[in-house]
Design a protein around this motif. Structure first.
Motif, PDB file in Angstrom:
ATOM      1  N   UNK A 141       0.839  -1.193   0.000  1.00  0.00           N
ATOM      2  CA  UNK A 141       0.000   0.000   0.000  1.00  0.00           C
ATOM      3  C   UNK A 141       0.872   1.240   0.000  1.00  0.00           C
ATOM      4  N   UNK A 142       0.345   2.352  -0.507  1.00  0.00           N
ATOM      5  CA  UNK A 142       1.124   3.588  -0.568  1.00  0.00           C
ATOM      6  C   UNK A 142       0.221   4.797  -0.357  1.00  0.00           C
ATOM      7  N   UNK A 143       0.729   5.769   0.384  1.00  0.00           N
ATOM      8  CA  UNK A 143       0.023   7.039   0.586  1.00  0.00           C
ATOM      9  C   UNK A 143       1.038   8.173   0.542  1.00  0.00           C
ATOM     10  N   UNK A 144       0.536   9.376   0.326  1.00  0.00           N
ATOM     11  CA  UNK A 144       1.359  10.582   0.429  1.00  0.00           C
ATOM     12  C   UNK A 144       0.921  11.336   1.677  1.00  0.00           C
ATOM     13  N   UNK A 145       1.884  11.817   2.450  1.00  0.00           N
ATOM     14  CA  UNK A 145       1.599  12.608   3.648  1.00  0.00           C
ATOM     15  C   UNK A 145       2.213  13.991   3.460  1.00  0.00           C
ATOM     16  N   UNK A 146       1.465  15.031   3.789  1.00  0.00           N
ATOM     17  CA  UNK A 146       1.977  16.394   3.681  1.00  0.00           C
ATOM     18  C   UNK A 146       1.653  17.169   4.955  1.00  0.00           C
ATOM     19  N   UNK A 147       2.529  18.071   5.291  1.00  0.00           N
ATOM     20  CA  UNK A 147       2.302  18.970   6.427  1.00  0.00           C
ATOM     21  C   UNK A 147       1.855  20.324   5.870  1.00  0.00           C
ATOM     22  N   UNK A 148       0.558  20.593   5.982  1.00  0.00           N
ATOM     23  CA  UNK A 148      -0.027  21.811   5.433  1.00  0.00           C
ATOM     24  C   UNK A 148      -0.619  22.620   6.580  1.00  0.00           C
ATOM     25  N   UNK A 149      -0.163  23.852   6.719  1.00  0.00           N
ATOM     26  CA  UNK A 149      -0.651  24.725   7.798  1.00  0.00           C
ATOM     27  C   UNK A 149      -0.529  24.035   9.160  1.00  0.00           C
ATOM     28  N   UNK A 150       0.630  23.395   9.367  1.00  0.00           N
ATOM     29  CA  UNK A 150       0.945  22.718  10.634  1.00  0.00           C
ATOM     30  C   UNK A 150       0.014  21.547  10.933  1.00  0.00           C
TER      31      UNK A 150
ATOM     32  N   UNK B 220      -1.692  15.704   6.698  1.00  0.00           N
ATOM     33  CA  UNK B 220      -2.868  15.191   5.983  1.00  0.00           C
ATOM     34  C   UNK B 220      -2.448  14.065   5.040  1.00  0.00           C
ATOM     35  N   UNK B 221      -3.399  13.178   4.768  1.00  0.00           N
ATOM     36  CA  UNK B 221      -3.167  12.021   3.901  1.00  0.00           C
ATOM     37  C   UNK B 221      -3.633  12.353   2.490  1.00  0.00           C
TER      38      UNK B 221
END
Length: 697
Positions: A148-157, A160-161
């Motif tokens: 399985x694969x997901x992208x994680x980002x840090x947006x406005x502290x 999110x997936x």
């Protein structure tokens, strides 16, 4: 009959369907995530190839322009050779899946994920990673997945997936995490100097989502999975195997610790040759592959046992010591910036070239409108760097390593408005024995500083390794090539003194614990700080000015309503400025004028031309004017491009002047003072007042 499963990831449904499309492939899955969709297929060779002792896997991710409602550019108007982005996504898919195929399957494998719909909101690469795994799961190909694969980002502290393209553009951390139900097997991404704790939190957030994706693929496999093809059982056995082991192992223990990569390789080869000669009667073409496998198993055991039992590596270092480092700058006289970074037996010659806006790289893909990239990093790995012969090519490895280094350095580059150059860094790997991509980051930093690029902070990179057996695990700092090949992990971390800017982790085992990952990050930070200290001692700040051989760039801001005057009818004025000054001029719609000159003098000459065009006449100011027309009552003098004023005959001298021609001639350059702008906007000039003002100085 079509079968379908749905799993909610990041607040949106991922739909995996099989049995409706591409039914002649061994396995095919149509995956849809909102408006983005990927068709992934997998096929294998019709019969086993017994001589294969590796996994012959090809991953060919491709994007169709019609997916985003576009027609390809270029003369042929059809998709051409793979773009860098497609190659990078192919590597993302390949790396976590390859270790899960058995070498005993011995058939060629090809996975082709095709993006057929792109909503330009949800990135299709993550969809492709899950679709590729699902296609193999439902096929008849043996596979120790799913993945399985997901992208994680840090947006406005906030972590999110599966962020959207817009969210990715605003994030401070972006990683792609892949794994099985047993643990994380791959992490790759970039960041803007984030702490190690944030990276660990992002990976922790990804784990539950990855398990859900794996469970969904297992459900689809239960509904539509095919019976798996058999592995090729090795029936041949190496006669006198134990005797060969007893004969060669003590010799291998010595050979593996010979100093120097080439010397060590020669020593290992000598042990192999000596053993083959001693048992020549028992070896032939049929069991040559088994003999080679035995020797590699022996080398692996020696290297790994020494690390786990003694904490000693093949070059004599302990687990945390970084190899000796030397840094030099100014290696190339005509290059705008150059540096030679050497760490042990890995060496990068990094060269920075500064260009103009006309050198920017156009990016045309299905993600959105065409964009222009003003920073490029190209990584070259010639065969002589490892003492071999071969072709000079730019393959997937070069593109992947270059992309990682690009991410690491991009985070500290100045904004275009502050440094309006196009920047190209080229890393020529001259020697390689482990982590040439991180040497590229270090050398690239030094060459940027030497070129006068005002990067915010220096960046260094280091590669970490892992050797584990049961409950025992050793984390290695600054791994050698053989430790990468024979070990369980390759974890590259790049960053500044204040945080991480890029990272890439590949794991060959089922997964590693969060505690072990934290330990690796802490050890990597310690190594990174050590390298930065050596680099800073060589060059810490950018040089004060760019090279004399670099183009000179000047910028100024003009009112938007003045743009037309600078360009002129049919571009006549701007072309004249370029010809007369020897510079190129670019004007943005917001009124930013950028001048590119081969020398500073040429650039400044163009700037003076432009300032004269946009300048408003100022009463009391003395101008260098050109006599355009002579009349009985005076002369018309051009003081600024397109702006003329009248110098009355009474303003030519304090004495009586009978004829204007007695004092002035057409095209004569004269100083004039603007003494008045009347109600109709007419300019009244004085020649004698300007002369007297100059004499009074």
């Amino acid at each position: 009959m079509p079968h379908q499963v749905t799993v909610s990831i990041g607040g949106r449904d991922l739909i995996l369907e099989t049995g409706r499309m591409a039914k002649q492939a061994n396995g095919a899955v149509f995956a849809k995530y909102e408006g983005s969709a990927v068709l992934a297929t997998v096929c294998c060779g019709s019969s086993p190839m017994e001589s294969l002792d590796f996994v012959p896997l090809q991953v060919e991710y491709n994007e169709k322009y019609y997916a985003a409602g576009k027609i390809p550019g270029g003369f042929l108007k059809r998709e051409g050779r793979p773009k860098d982005k497609e190659i990078l996504v192919s590597r993302l898919i390949d790396r976590p899946m390859r270790p899960l195929f058995s070498k005993e399957f011995k058939r060629e494998l090809q996975i082709i994920p095709t993006t057929v719909s792109a909503d330009q909101i949800n990135p299709p690469d993550i969809v492709a990673m899950n679709a590729a795994s699902a296609a193999v799961c439902v096929s008849d190909i043996p596979f120790a997945g799913p993945v399985g694969a997901v992208r994680i980002a840090n947006v406005d502290d906030e972590l999110i997936i599966n962020p959207s393209f817009d969210q990715i553009s605003r994030c401070t951390l972006e990683i792609v995490v892949s794994g099985t139900k047993d643990g994380i097997t791959m992490v790759e991404g970039g960041a803007k100097e984030v702490p190690e704790e944030l990276l660990l939190s992002a990976i922790a957030l990804a784990e539950p989502a990855i398990k859900k994706l794996c469970e969904a693929q297992e459900q689809l496999m239960a509904l539509a999975g095919k019976e798996k093809l058999p592995l090729v059982v090795e029936e041949k056995k190496l006669e006198r195997r134990q005797e060969m082991w007893d004969f060669a192992y003590p010799k291998m223990e010595e050979a593996c610790f010979v100093k120097g990569k080439m010397n060590r390789g020669a020593a290992v080869k000598a042990v192999k040759t000596e053993t083959a000669e001693a048992f020549a009667d028992d070896l032939n073409e049929d069991n040559e592959r088994l003999f080679n496998a035995l020797m590699e198993e022996m080398e692996t055991k020696v290297v790994r046992s020494s690390i786990l039992d003694k904490g000693v590596r093949t070059d004599g270092r302990d687990l945390e010591t970084v190899r000796p480092i030397t840094c030099e700058v100014g290696i190339l006289d005509r290059a705008h910036g150059s540096a030679l970074f050497t760490r042990g037996e890995t060496q990068s010659l990094a060269v920075t070239t500064l260009g103009t806006v006309y050198d920017e790289q156009m990016m045309d893909n299905i993600d959105g409108d065409k964009t222009y990239e003003n920073f490029m990093l190209h990584y070259n790995f010639p065969p002589f760097s490892v003492g071999e012969t071969g072709r000079l090519t730019t393959g997937r490895r070069e593109i992947g390593h270059g992309h990682l280094a690009h991410r690491a350095l991009e985070a500290v580059l100045p904004q275009k408005k502050d440094f309006p150059y196009t920047i190209r860094v080229v890393s020529e790997i001259l020697e390689s024995n482990g982590s040439s991509s991180m040497a590229t980051v270090c050398g690239g930093t030094l060459s940027l500083l030497h070129a006068g690029v005002p990067i915010r902070k220096p960046v260094a990179g280091i590669a970490m390794g892992l050797v584990s057996e049961g409950d025992r695990a050793a984390v290695l700092t600054d791994i050698l090539g053989e430790e990468d090949h024979l070990g369980d992990m390759d974890f590259k971390v790049a960053g500044t003194e204040d945080g991480i800017t890029a990272f890439q982790m590949d794991i060959k085992i089922a997964g590693i614990s969060s505690d072990l990952m934290k330990r690796a990050l802490e050890q990597a930070k310690k190594g990174r700080m050590h390298i930065l200290g050596i680099m800073n001692a060589t060059l810490k700040e950018p040089v004060s000015d760019v090279s004399d051989f670099a183009p000179k760039i000047l910028s100024l801001k003009v009112d938007v309503d003045k743009i037309g005057a600078i360009i002129g009818p049919g571009g006549k004025t701007i072309k004249a400025i370029a010809e007369q000054s020897g510079s190129e001029v670019n004007i943005d719609d917001n009124g930013t004028v950028t001048i590119f000159g081969k020398t500073k003098e040429k650039a400044e000459k163009a700037r003076e031309f432009i300032k004269a065009i946009v300048e408003e006449p100022e009463v009391g100011k003395i101008y260098e004017g050109t006599v355009k027309r002579i009349m009985d009552f005076g002369a018309f003098v051009e003081i600024l491009p397109g702006k003329e004023g009248l110098c009355h005959i009474s303003k030519l001298s304090r004495k009586r002047v009978n004829s204007v021609s007695d004092v002035l001639a057409v095209d004569q350059k004269i100083p004039v003072k603007l003494i008045e702008i009347d109600r109709q906007g007419r300019l009244n000039l004085s020649y004698i007042d300007a002369l007297e003002a100059e004499e009074a100085k």
